[in-house]
Design a protein around this motif. Structure first.
Motif, mmCIF file in Angstrom:
data_model
loop_
_atom_site.group_PDB
_atom_site.id
_atom_site.type_symbol
_atom_site.label_atom_id
_atom_site.label_comp_id
_atom_site.label_asym_id
_atom_site.label_seq_id
_atom_site.Cartn_x
_atom_site.Cartn_y
_atom_site.Cartn_z
ATOM 1 N N GLY A 208 -27.372 55.950 24.791
ATOM 2 C CA GLY A 208 -26.726 56.736 23.751
ATOM 3 C C GLY A 208 -26.838 56.114 22.368
ATOM 4 N N GLU A 209 -26.603 56.950 21.378
ATOM 5 C CA GLU A 209 -26.769 56.560 19.984
ATOM 6 C C GLU A 209 -25.781 55.475 19.559
ATOM 7 N N ALA A 210 -24.538 55.545 20.078
ATOM 8 C CA ALA A 210 -23.522 54.571 19.665
ATOM 9 C C ALA A 210 -23.935 53.156 20.073
ATOM 10 N N THR A 211 -24.472 53.014 21.268
ATOM 11 C CA THR A 211 -24.910 51.697 21.734
ATOM 12 C C THR A 211 -26.114 51.212 20.939
ATOM 13 N N LYS B 252 -26.941 51.943 17.838
ATOM 14 C CA LYS B 252 -26.506 51.537 16.494
ATOM 15 C C LYS B 252 -25.757 50.209 16.524
ATOM 16 N N ALA B 253 -24.942 50.008 17.566
ATOM 17 C CA ALA B 253 -24.203 48.747 17.669
ATOM 18 C C ALA B 253 -25.143 47.567 17.855
ATOM 19 N N LEU B 254 -26.206 47.758 18.621
ATOM 20 C CA LEU B 254 -27.182 46.676 18.809
ATOM 21 C C LEU B 254 -27.988 46.427 17.538
ATOM 22 N N GLU B 255 -28.265 47.478 16.788
ATOM 23 C CA GLU B 255 -28.972 47.314 15.516
ATOM 24 C C GLU B 255 -28.161 46.469 14.530
ATOM 25 N N ALA B 256 -26.832 46.583 14.646
ATOM 26 C CA ALA B 256 -25.951 45.893 13.708
ATOM 27 C C ALA B 256 -25.664 44.440 14.090
ATOM 28 N N LEU B 257 -26.159 43.990 15.230
ATOM 29 C CA LEU B 257 -25.904 42.620 15.654
ATOM 30 C C LEU B 257 -26.514 41.616 14.680
ATOM 31 N N PRO B 258 -25.811 40.535 14.373
ATOM 32 C CA PRO B 258 -26.420 39.450 13.599
ATOM 33 C C PRO B 258 -27.646 38.909 14.335
ATOM 34 N N GLN B 259 -28.646 38.507 13.602
ATOM 35 C CA GLN B 259 -29.893 38.070 14.223
ATOM 36 C C GLN B 259 -29.697 36.925 15.228
ATOM 37 N N PRO B 260 -28.845 35.922 14.924
ATOM 38 C CA PRO B 260 -28.656 34.853 15.917
ATOM 39 C C PRO B 260 -28.085 35.370 17.242
ATOM 40 N N VAL B 261 -27.172 36.327 17.176
ATOM 41 C CA VAL B 261 -26.609 36.908 18.399
ATOM 42 C C VAL B 261 -27.679 37.683 19.156
ATOM 43 N N LEU C 79 -19.665 41.768 24.861
ATOM 44 C CA LEU C 79 -19.891 43.103 24.306
ATOM 45 C C LEU C 79 -18.696 43.548 23.475
ATOM 46 N N LYS C 80 -17.491 43.317 24.007
ATOM 47 C CA LYS C 80 -16.283 43.692 23.268
ATOM 48 C C LYS C 80 -16.203 42.962 21.936
ATOM 49 N N ALA C 81 -16.471 41.668 21.941
ATOM 50 C CA ALA C 81 -16.363 40.862 20.723
ATOM 51 C C ALA C 81 -17.336 41.311 19.644
ATOM 52 N N ASN C 82 -18.419 41.935 20.056
ATOM 53 C CA ASN C 82 -19.422 42.389 19.087
ATOM 54 C C ASN C 82 -19.424 43.907 18.913
ATOM 55 N N ASN C 83 -18.350 44.553 19.408
ATOM 56 C CA ASN C 83 -18.174 46.005 19.247
ATOM 57 C C ASN C 83 -19.348 46.815 19.795
ATOM 58 N N VAL C 84 -19.873 46.354 20.933
ATOM 59 C CA VAL C 84 -20.978 47.066 21.585
ATOM 60 C C VAL C 84 -20.421 47.825 22.788
ATOM 61 N N PRO C 85 -20.634 49.148 22.862
ATOM 62 C CA PRO C 85 -20.156 49.918 24.024
ATOM 63 C C PRO C 85 -20.778 49.417 25.322
ATOM 64 N N PHE C 86 -19.994 49.522 26.419
ATOM 65 C CA PHE C 86 -20.513 49.116 27.723
ATOM 66 C C PHE C 86 -21.573 50.089 28.227
ATOM 67 N N ARG D 171 -33.862 47.185 19.727
ATOM 68 C CA ARG D 171 -33.032 46.412 20.651
ATOM 69 C C ARG D 171 -32.439 47.370 21.692
ATOM 70 N N THR D 172 -32.638 47.037 22.953
ATOM 71 C CA THR D 172 -32.291 47.966 24.032
ATOM 72 C C THR D 172 -31.476 47.257 25.109
ATOM 73 N N PRO D 173 -30.400 47.875 25.605
ATOM 74 C CA PRO D 173 -29.580 47.251 26.659
ATOM 75 C C PRO D 173 -30.390 46.975 27.915
ATOM 76 N N PHE D 174 -30.095 45.850 28.549
ATOM 77 C CA PHE D 174 -30.698 45.549 29.835
ATOM 78 C C PHE D 174 -29.631 45.051 30.803
ATOM 79 N N TRP D 175 -28.381 45.471 30.546
ATOM 80 C CA TRP D 175 -27.290 45.093 31.431
ATOM 81 C C TRP D 175 -26.964 46.231 32.393
ATOM 82 N N GLN D 176 -26.093 45.947 33.319
ATOM 83 C CA GLN D 176 -25.660 46.925 34.312
ATOM 84 C C GLN D 176 -24.194 47.266 34.075
ATOM 85 N N LEU D 177 -23.885 48.551 34.050
ATOM 86 C CA LEU D 177 -22.506 49.012 33.911
ATOM 87 C C LEU D 177 -21.914 49.251 35.292
#
Length: 340
Positions: free
Chosen positions: A139-142, A144-153, A128-135, A178-184
Motif C-alpha cells: 500500500g501507498e502509506a507503507t 511513503k513511510a519507507l521513502e521518509a526513512l533517514p538514510q542510516p536507518v 516499525l512503530k518507532a519510525n512510523n512505518v505501518p505493519f 524501498r520495499t518491505p520484506f517482512w512478514q505480518l
C-alpha cells in the motif's frame, strides 16, 4: 485419511475476482484455537465455504464441573512482504483484511487484534512503530513511510533484510524503491468463559483469500501432465470425470484451450484438532461453487449434492488429519456478470 472424491459439474454465470496478473496466491485460513482445551470439547462444527464468504458455527461443551476461563484466538494468515508474489487479500490496506466477525451465543464480540512484524525470524514491531512505518507490507502509506526513512536507518534495514530495493521501469525510466520484506502476523483474540457442564455456541465469518490463475496450470499442450498436474491431483483429487469435463470444454475452442481460469481456496482444517479428545462430534462441510457452469473439485468422503451449486459432507466423531484445498474452474467471460 480423507478418501478421494471429485465433484465436477458444468455451470453458467461465473462470479470470480478479476486478476491483475497471470497468477495470484491464496492465503490458507482456518478456524479457532483455544489456549486451554483439555476439558472443552467441540460437539459440533458447521463449516460453509464459498468464494465470497466462509462461515463457521461451533457448539462447544465444558465437560468439567468447573467453569473454564480461557483465551480464544483466530489466527489470520501471514502476509509476506514480497513485491514479486502478491497474495489475494480481500480488503487491501485494512487491519481486518479478511473482514473477520465473531459472536458468542448470538451476541457480537469485539475481539482484540495483535499485529507483529517479523523479519528473518526477528520481531521488528517496535522498530516499525518507532519510525512510523505501518505493519501492513503493501500500500501507498507503507511506501511513503519507507521513502521518509533517514538514510542510516534505511541502510541498516537493508543490511538486515527488513527491506529490499525493488528496481523497475514504469515508463519514465528506472526506479529504485524501498520495499518491505517482512512478514505480518495478525491474530484476533478474546477472553471467554465456558460454563461447567454447558454448551456454548460460537460463530465467526470472514471473506476468504481466493487464489487465481488465468488459464489452467495443470494442462500442457492439451494433456494432463507435468509437476503442477501431479500436485493438483494430490491436493484436489482430480479424477477421470473431472478431466473429461475439462477436455470437453477445450474441444469447444479453436485452439483446443479450455475456456476456464482457476480459483483456489485453502482451509486449514487441522486447527479443529486442538480440542479435548481431538475429535469433532458432529462435523458438516458445505461448499458452494457459486455458479452452475463452473467445475468444482476437492477431496472428501461421502459428499452429496444438495443444490444446484452446493455440496455437503457430514461426519461423526471427525478427526481433521489433513487440510482442505478447493479448486473451482470458472469462465472468465462471465466474470462481470455476477451470480449466486
Amino acid at each position: 485419511m480423507l478418501e478421494r472424491l471429485l465433484t465436477a459439474l458444468m455451470l453458467t454465470a461465473a462470479a470470480a475476482p478479476a486478476l491483475a496478473n497471470d497468477s495470484i496466491a491464496e492465503l490458507g485460513t482456518g478456524g479457532l484455537v483455544l489456549s486451554r482445551s483439555d476439558v472443552v470439547a467441540m460437539e459440533k462444527e458447521d463449516l460453509f465455504i464459498s468464494r465470497d464468504k466462509v462461515t463457521v458455527d461451533y457448539v462447544f461443551r465444558n465437560s468439567s464441573d468447573e467453569d473454564v476461563s480461557t483465551i480464544v484466538a483466530f489466527p489470520m494468515p501471514d502476509i509476506e512482504g514480497n513485491p514479486y508474489e502478491m497474495p489475494s487479500i480481500p480488503r487491501t490496506g485494512e487491519d481486518n483484511f479478511l473482514g473477520f466477525e465473531v459472536s458468542v451465543d448470538g451476541q457480537p464480540v469485539k475481539p482484540e487484534l495483535e499485529h507483529r512484524a517479523i523479519a528473518v525470524g526477528i520481531d521488528i514491531s517496535d522498530e516499525l512503530k518507532a519510525n512510523n512505518v505501518p505493519f501492513y507490507p503493501f500500500g501507498e502509506a507503507t511506501t511513503k513511510a519507507l521513502e521518509a526513512l533517514p538514510q542510516p536507518v534505511a541502510d541498516d534495514w537493508l543490511n538486515r533484510g527488513i527491506i529490499i530495493i525493488d528496481e523497475y521501469d514504469d515508463g519514465s525510466g528506472m526506479k529504485k524503491v524501498r520495499t518491505p520484506f517482512w512478514q505480518l502476523r495478525s491474530t484476533y483474540w478474546w477472553r471467554m468463559v465456558f460454563p461447567a457442564g454447558k454448551s456454548v455456541k460460537v460463530a465467526h465469518s470472514y471473506q476468504p483469500s481466493v487464489g487465481g490463475t488465468v488459464g489452467l496450470t495443470f494442462l500442457d499442450n492439451g494433456k494432463f501432465q507435468g509437476q503442477t498436474y501431479d500436485d493438483y491431483k494430490r491436493r484436489y483429487c482430480l479424477d477421470a470425470s473431472f478431466e473429461r469435463a475439462v477436455l470437453k470444454e477445450a474441444g469447444k475452442t479453436a485452439d483446443g484451450s479450455p475456456t476456464f481460469y482457476e480459483n483456489r481456496i485453502a482451509y486449514i482444517l487441522r486447527t479443529g484438532g486442538n480440542w479435548a479428545s481431538g475429535n469433532i462430534g458432529d462435523f458438516t462441510l458445505t461448499i458452494d461453487k457459486g455458479d452452475p457452469d463452473s467445475l468444482l473439485t476437492f477431496c472428501g468422503k461421502n459428499v452429496e449434492k444438495i443444490g444446484p451449486t452446493t455440496f455437503r459432507m457430514k461426519a461423526t466423531d471427525f478427526y481433521p488429519d489433513s487440510d482442505l484445498d478447493i479448486l473451482i474452474l470458472t469462465r472468465p467471460g462471465n466474470a462481470s456478470e455476477g451470480g449466486n
